[in-house]
Enzyme design. Structure first.
Site, short mmCIF file in Angstrom:
data_model
loop_
_atom_site.label_atom_id
_atom_site.label_comp_id
_atom_site.label_asym_id
_atom_site.label_seq_id
_atom_site.Cartn_x
_atom_site.Cartn_y
_atom_site.Cartn_z
CD GLU A 70 52.22 16.58 30.88
OE1 GLU A 70 51.05 16.78 31.20
OE2 GLU A 70 52.90 15.64 31.30
C1 LIG Z 1 58.35 12.51 23.03
C2 LIG Z 1 57.00 12.25 23.61
C3 LIG Z 1 56.87 12.05 24.97
C4 LIG Z 1 55.62 11.75 25.52
N1 LIG Z 1 55.52 11.46 26.86
C5 LIG Z 1 54.35 10.95 27.33
C6 LIG Z 1 54.26 10.41 28.65
O1 LIG Z 1 55.22 10.41 29.42
N2 LIG Z 1 53.08 9.86 29.04
C7 LIG Z 1 51.99 9.82 28.24
O2 LIG Z 1 50.97 9.29 28.64
N3 LIG Z 1 52.03 10.34 26.98
C8 LIG Z 1 53.17 10.89 26.52
N4 LIG Z 1 53.24 11.40 25.24
C9 LIG Z 1 52.05 11.43 24.43
C10 LIG Z 1 51.54 12.86 24.19
O3 LIG Z 1 51.03 13.39 25.36
C11 LIG Z 1 50.50 12.78 23.05
O4 LIG Z 1 51.24 12.57 21.87
C12 LIG Z 1 49.66 14.03 22.94
O5 LIG Z 1 48.82 14.15 24.06
C13 LIG Z 1 48.79 14.03 21.69
O6 LIG Z 1 48.17 12.80 21.47
P1 LIG Z 1 48.29 12.10 20.04
O7 LIG Z 1 49.73 12.07 19.68
O8 LIG Z 1 47.57 10.81 20.09
O9 LIG Z 1 47.56 13.08 19.05
P2 LIG Z 1 45.99 13.13 18.77
O10 LIG Z 1 45.24 13.15 20.04
O11 LIG Z 1 45.65 12.08 17.79
O12 LIG Z 1 45.86 14.54 18.09
C14 LIG Z 1 46.19 14.79 16.72
C15 LIG Z 1 45.87 16.25 16.39
O13 LIG Z 1 44.47 16.48 16.57
C16 LIG Z 1 44.25 17.56 17.46
N5 LIG Z 1 43.04 17.29 18.26
C17 LIG Z 1 42.76 16.19 18.97
N6 LIG Z 1 41.57 16.32 19.59
C18 LIG Z 1 41.09 17.52 19.24
C19 LIG Z 1 39.90 18.25 19.54
N7 LIG Z 1 38.99 17.76 20.37
N8 LIG Z 1 39.74 19.47 18.99
C20 LIG Z 1 40.68 20.00 18.17
N9 LIG Z 1 41.82 19.36 17.85
C21 LIG Z 1 42.03 18.15 18.39
C22 LIG Z 1 45.51 17.65 18.31
O14 LIG Z 1 45.70 18.96 18.82
C23 LIG Z 1 46.57 17.25 17.30
O15 LIG Z 1 46.96 18.36 16.58
C24 LIG Z 1 54.47 11.72 24.68
C25 LIG Z 1 54.61 11.96 23.31
C26 LIG Z 1 55.85 12.19 22.77
C27 LIG Z 1 55.96 12.37 21.29
#
Ligand SMILES: Cc1cc2nc3c(=O)[nH]c(=O)nc-3n(C[C@H](O)[C@H](O)[C@H](O)COP(=O)(O)OP(=O)(O)OC[C@H]3O[C@@H](n4cnc5c(N)ncnc54)[C@H](O)[C@@H]3O)c2cc1C
Length: 587
Positions: free
Chosen positions: A438
Site C-alpha cells: 500500500e
Molecule cells: C505480499 C504482497 C502483497 C501485495 N499486494 C498488492 C496488491 O494487492 N496489489 C498491488 O497492486 N500491489 C501489491 N503489492 C505490491 C506492493 O504494493 C509493492 O511491492 C510496493 O508498493 C513497493 O513497490 P516495489 O516492490 O516495486 O518497490 P519499489 O517501488 O521498487 O521500491 C524499492 C525501494 O525504493 C524506495 N523508493 C521508491 N521510490 C522512491 C522515491 N521516489 N523516493 C524514495 N524512495 C523510493 C521504496 O520505498 C523501496 O524502499 C504487494 C506486495 C507484496 C509483497
C-alpha cells in the site's frame, strides 16, 4: 500457538467515552448505533475471531496457499471458515444497506479490522481487498455496474482485488504498461501482467472482481494517462448471472516470508473483457479512494498484530522465572521475569503505544465518517483534510511500531520467541509486509512532507486542535504536567515543520532525508494528543472503574515520560541536513 483475547473493554471505553466529535455525533445515518449495539457487535465479532479465525493463523503459516495445475488453493480450514464468515454477514459490516450491507460506521468496523488482524492477517486479506474494491465501485461506478457487482461482493460470494503493480512499476505507477483497447460495444480488452496481487486467485468465492489500472492507446505518458477498469475473473451477464471465463489467468503465486496463507498472485490479462470505471485517464485518483482507506486499514493491521504480540509477551512474563529482581524476596530459585525493570519497560512501551494508537485510530474513524457523510460541505472538507494528513501517519507509524513491538515481544520470550512453537516469530514475519505494501513507508513520509504539509494549512489547523486540548488540560492540576510536556514537544514539532517549509524549495535533499523522522515526530505528537484526551476522561471517570482508569493514567504517564521524548532525537538528527548523506561515495 499465540493466544488472543479481544480487548473489548478498551474498545468500549473509546466508543462510550471518546465519541467526542460533534460533527460525527450529528450524523443521522448512525443515530441508532449506540453503545449497546456496539457492545453486542463487538462481542459477536470477538467470538468469531477468537474461536474460528485465530486457529487458522498457524495452519496458514505451516500449510500456505498453493498453486497447482493453474488452480490456487487456500490453506486447510480456510474454505469452511470463510463460508461461516460470510454466512454470518461479517464481510458486509460496513457496506451500504442499499446493496445488502449492515451500514455500520468505521467507529465499529475499525475495531473489527483490528481483531481480524490480531487473529490472522492472512485470512483477513481475502475479505479486506473486497471491501476496498467495494468502496471504489460504490464511489465511482455507474448505477448499472453497482447493481450488477455490488450485491454479491457485499454477500462475500464474490471477492475483489486491487491490481496496480507490474514488474517494472511498484512505487512509480506512471511506468505501468497494461493496455486497454476500447471495443465497439463500449467494453475494453485488457492485455498485460500484474504482479503481487493479494487474493488475485483462490478457491473461496465464485468470482473475483479485479480493479485494474491500465492505459488506453491514446493515453498521455505517466500518471495522467492511467484509467481504471473492472475485470471479472468470470464474466458477468447483465442480469448478474455468471457467463464464460474471462481472459485472466494466474501465472504463479509468491513464496513469502510471512502472511503465507494469503495468495499473492501473478495475473496475466490476455484480451480480458473490462468495464471502465469513471472517466478515461482519471483512474489513479479514483483508485486512491480505495488506497487511502486501505492505507488506514494497513496501519490497523500493525496495531492488531502489536496487540496479540503484547498479550502473549505479558502472559509469558507472568509465567517465566529467571534471575532475581532488584527487590527480590525469593530465597531459593528465581523471580518472574515481569519483576525485572527492563521487561516492565518493554511491556509498557508496547502497551502505551498500542492504546495510544487505538485511541488515535478511533479519532480518525470519526473524522473519516464526517468526511464521507456530513451534510455541510465545509465541515466535510475540513474533516477530509485531517484524514488525508493522518493517513500516511497511521499507515506508517502503526506498521513500523508493529515491527518494534513484535521484535520486543520475541525478545521477552528469549529463545522460545525465536523458535516456532509459541507463534511469536510468525507475528514478526506477518507484520513485515505492512511497512511495504500500500505504498512503502518511506514513500508515505514523502507524501506527508511534500504534499500534505504544503497543501493549504492543514498542519496549522491540526496543531491548533492540539493547542486547544493542551490549554484546556493545563487548568487541571493532575493533568497539567503532562499537558506541559506535550506543549514542549509540540513546540519542537512546530520548529521542525518550519524548518521543512524553509528548506523545501532550495534544499530538497535535506528535506527528503528528513521525511521519515518528520512522520515519526508527527505520529508521536498524534499519539500524545490522543493520550491527553484519554487522560481527561480517565480522571473524570476514575471512581467508576478504579482499576481500569488508574492503569490508563499510569500508562499515559509512561508514554509522556518514556516515548514522547523520542521526538528530540528525530528532530536533531533530521535537521542536521543531508551533507553526510548525499556527498558520501558508495563503492
Ligand atoms: C505480499 C504482497 C502483497 C501485495 N499486494 C498488492 C496488491 O494487492 N496489489 C498491488 O497492486 N500491489 C501489491 N503489492 C505490491 C506492493 O504494493 C509493492 O511491492 C510496493 O508498493 C513497493 O513497490 P516495489 O516492490 O516495486 O518497490 P519499489 O517501488 O521498487 O521500491 C524499492 C525501494 O525504493 C524506495 N523508493 C521508491 N521510490 C522512491 C522515491 N521516489 N523516493 C524514495 N524512495 C523510493 C521504496 O520505498 C523501496 O524502499 C504487494 C506486495 C507484496 C509483497
Amino acid at each position: 500457538m499465540a493466544t488472543y483475547s479481544v480487548p473489548i473493554e478498551d474498545m468500549m471505553f473509546l466508543f462510550e467515552k471518546l465519541r467526542d466529535n460533534p460533527h460525527y455525533n450529528v450524523l443521522e445515518k448512525y443515530k441508532e448505533v449506540n453503545p449497546n449495539l456496539a457492545k453486542d457487535i463487538l462481542e459477536q465479532a470477538a467470538k468469531i475471531t477468537e474461536n474460528l479465525i485465530l486457529p487458522l493463523a498457524k495452519v496458514g503459516d505451516e500449510k500456505p496457499a498453493t498453486f497447482e495445475n493453474g488452480v490456487v488453493r487456500t490453506p486447510p480450514g480456510y474454505k469452511a471458515a470463510y463460508k461461516k464468515f460470510i454466512d454470518d454477514g461479517w464481510v458486509s459490516l460496513s457496506c451500504d444497506p442499499e446493496y445488502g450491507g449492515q451500514g455500520m460506521p468505521k467507529t465499529i468496523s475499525s475495531f473489527f479490522d483490528e481483531m481480524l488482524s490480531s487473529a490472522s492477517l492472512s485470512f483477513k486479506l481475502y475479505s479486506e481487498l473486497s471491501i476496498g474494491a467495494y468502496n471504489c465501485i460504490f464511489h465511482h461506478g455507474n448505477n448499472s455496474i453497482k447493481k450488477i457487482f455490488l450485491p454479491n461482493m457485499v454477500k462475500g460470494i464474490w471477492s475483489g482485488t486491487m491490481c496496480l503493480t507490474e514488474s517494472v512499476c511498484g512505487t512509480d505507477l506512471g511506468l505501468l504498461k497494461t493496455k486497454a483497447v476500447e471495443q465497439s460495444n463500449g467494453t475494453y480488452e485488457l492485455t498485460g501482467q500484474k504482479i503481487f496481487i493479494t487474493s488475485g486467485d483462490h478457491d473461496l468465492t465464485e468470482n473475483i472482481i479485479h480493479l485494474v489500472l491500465a492505459r488506453t492507446p491514446d493515453a498521455p505518458l505517466g500518471t495522467k494517462g492511467i484509467s481504471l477498469f473492472l475485470v471479472p475473473k468470470i464474466q458477468v451477464k447483465e442480469d448478474g448471472s455468471l457467463g464464460p471465463r474471462n481472459g485472466v489467468s494466474t501465472g504463479s503465486i509468491e513464496s513469502k516470508m510471512g502472511i503465507k496463507g494469503s495468495a499473492t498472485c501473478v495475473l496475466n490479462f490476455d484480451g480480458a473483457v473490462g468495464h471502465i470505471i469513471g472517466p478515461k485517464n482519471e483512474g489513479l485518483s479514483l483508485m486512491f479512494t480505495m488506497m487511502n482507506l486501505e492505507r488506514i486499514v494497513v496501519g490497523i493491521q500493525g496495531l492488531g498484530i502489536s496487540e496479540i504480540a503484547y498479550q502473549n509477551a505479558l502472559n509469558y512474563s507472568k509465567e517465566r522465572k529467571q534471575g532475581k529482581s532488584n527487590s527480590s524476596k525469593t530465597k531459593n530459585g528465581a523471580d518472574l521475569i515481569i519483576d525485572h525493570a527492563d521487561i516492565r519497560r518493554s511491556l509498557l512501551n508496547m502497551k502505551s503505544i498500542i492504546e495510544g494508537e487505538r485511541a488515535l485510530s478511533f479519532w480518525l474513524a470519526q473524522q473519516t465518517e464526517v468526511s464521507l457523510h456530513h451534510k455541510d460541505n465545509k465541515i466535510k472538507e475540513e474533516a477530509l483534510d485531517l484524514v488525508s494528513l493522518m493517513t500516511p501517519v497511521v499507515k506508517s507509524l502503526f506498521s513500523d511500531m508493529g515491527m518494534e513491538i513484535t521484535s520486543d515481544a520475541m525478545q521477552i520470550f528469549g529463545g522460545y520467541g525465536y523458535t516456532k512453537d509459541q507463534g511469536i516469530e510468525q507475528l514478526y514475519r506477518d507484520n513485515r509486509i505492512t511497512p511495504i505494501y500500500e505504498g512503502t513507508n518511506s514513500v508515505q513520509s514523502i507524501d506527508l512532507v511534500f504534499r500534505k504539509l504544503t497543501n493549504k494549512d492543514i498542519i496549522g489547523r491540526y496543531f491548533k486542535l492540539i493547542e486547544e486540548e493542551i490549554k484546556k488540560n493545563k487548568n487541571q492540576e493532575k493533568i497539567k504536567p503532562l499537558a506541559e510536556k506535550l506543549d514542549e514537544y509540540l513546540k519542537i514539532t512546530i520548529s521542525f515543520t518550519n524548518w521543512i517549509k524553509k528548506n523545501i524549495k532550495d534544499s530538497k535533499d535535506d528535506v527528503s532525508a528528513a521525511c521519515n523522522d518528520y512522520l515519526k515526530v508527527l505520529g508521536l505528537i498524534a499519539l500524545a494528543y490522543s493520550w491527553l484526551r484519554v487522560l481527561d476522561v480517565s480522571y473524570k471517570e476514575l471512581s467508576k472503574n478504579k482499576k481500569f482508569f488508574e492503569a490508563k493514567i499510569e500508562t499515559a504517564n509512561f508514554f509522556f515520560n518514556r516515548i514522547l521524548p523520542r521526538i528530540d532525537s528525530h528532530y536533531k538528527s533530521a535537521t542536521s541536513g543531508s551533507k553526510y548523506i548525499m556527498d558520501f561515495k558508495f563503492n
